[in-house]
Design a protein around this motif. Structure first.
Motif, short mmCIF file in Angstrom:
data_model
loop_
_atom_site.label_atom_id
_atom_site.label_comp_id
_atom_site.label_asym_id
_atom_site.label_seq_id
_atom_site.Cartn_x
_atom_site.Cartn_y
_atom_site.Cartn_z
N SER A 197 0.80 -1.23 0.00
CA SER A 197 0.00 0.00 0.00
C SER A 197 0.84 1.28 0.00
CB SER A 197 -0.94 0.01 1.21
OG SER A 197 -0.19 0.00 2.40
N GLU A 198 2.10 1.19 0.37
CA GLU A 198 2.94 2.40 0.50
C GLU A 198 3.10 3.13 -0.82
OE1 GLU A 198 5.01 4.65 3.53
OE2 GLU A 198 3.48 3.11 3.50
N GLY A 199 3.22 2.41 -1.90
CA GLY A 199 3.35 3.04 -3.21
C GLY A 199 2.12 3.84 -3.58
N PHE A 200 0.95 3.28 -3.29
CA PHE A 200 -0.29 3.98 -3.61
C PHE A 200 -0.49 5.19 -2.70
CE2 PHE A 200 -0.71 -0.37 -5.05
CZ PHE A 200 -0.94 -0.14 -6.40
N LYS A 201 0.00 5.08 -1.47
CA LYS A 201 -0.03 6.23 -0.55
C LYS A 201 0.86 7.35 -1.11
CE LYS A 201 1.23 7.55 4.16
NZ LYS A 201 1.83 7.08 5.43
N ALA A 202 2.07 7.00 -1.56
CA ALA A 202 2.98 8.00 -2.14
C ALA A 202 2.39 8.62 -3.39
CB ALA A 202 4.34 7.36 -2.45
N LEU A 203 1.76 7.80 -4.22
CA LEU A 203 1.12 8.29 -5.44
C LEU A 203 0.01 9.29 -5.09
CD1 LEU A 203 0.66 8.24 -8.49
CD2 LEU A 203 -0.81 6.23 -8.13
N ALA A 204 -0.82 8.96 -4.13
CA ALA A 204 -1.90 9.86 -3.72
C ALA A 204 -1.35 11.18 -3.19
CB ALA A 204 -2.77 9.19 -2.67
N ILE A 205 -0.31 11.11 -2.38
CA ILE A 205 0.31 12.33 -1.83
C ILE A 205 0.85 13.19 -2.97
CG2 ILE A 205 2.28 13.19 -0.50
CD1 ILE A 205 1.84 10.63 1.30
#
Length: 76
Positions: free
Chosen positions: A35-43
């Motif tokens: 999930s960390e990649g998608f969190k970074a993408l959203a940010i």
């Protein structure tokens, strides 16, 4: 990098990209679960950063897979 760090993404490597640099385009690397990649993408998107790619990769080091790690690549 500052935006990602300020929002809880722990980066460990970055490059502004371009001729003579490690990466052809601005790239930030970081560790994390799926999930960390998608969190970074959203940010990045919430801050109007122009994301070109989000990659989850396993590098081969001394003949063995290492990782996975994340890379987020931005348009120059």
């Amino acid at each position: 990098v500052e935006i990602l760090n300020a929002n809880g993404i722990e980066t460990y490597e970055s490059c502004q990209g371009g001729e003579g640099h490690a990466y052809p385009e601005p790239t930030v690397r970081f560790h994390g679960e799926r999930s960390e990649g998608f969190k970074a993408l959203a940010i990045a998107m919430q801050h109007d950063l122009k994301v070109k790619a989000l990659c989850r990769i396993w590098r081969i080091i001394d003949g063995e897979p290492s990782g996975p790690t994340w890379e987020i690549v931005f348009y120059s």
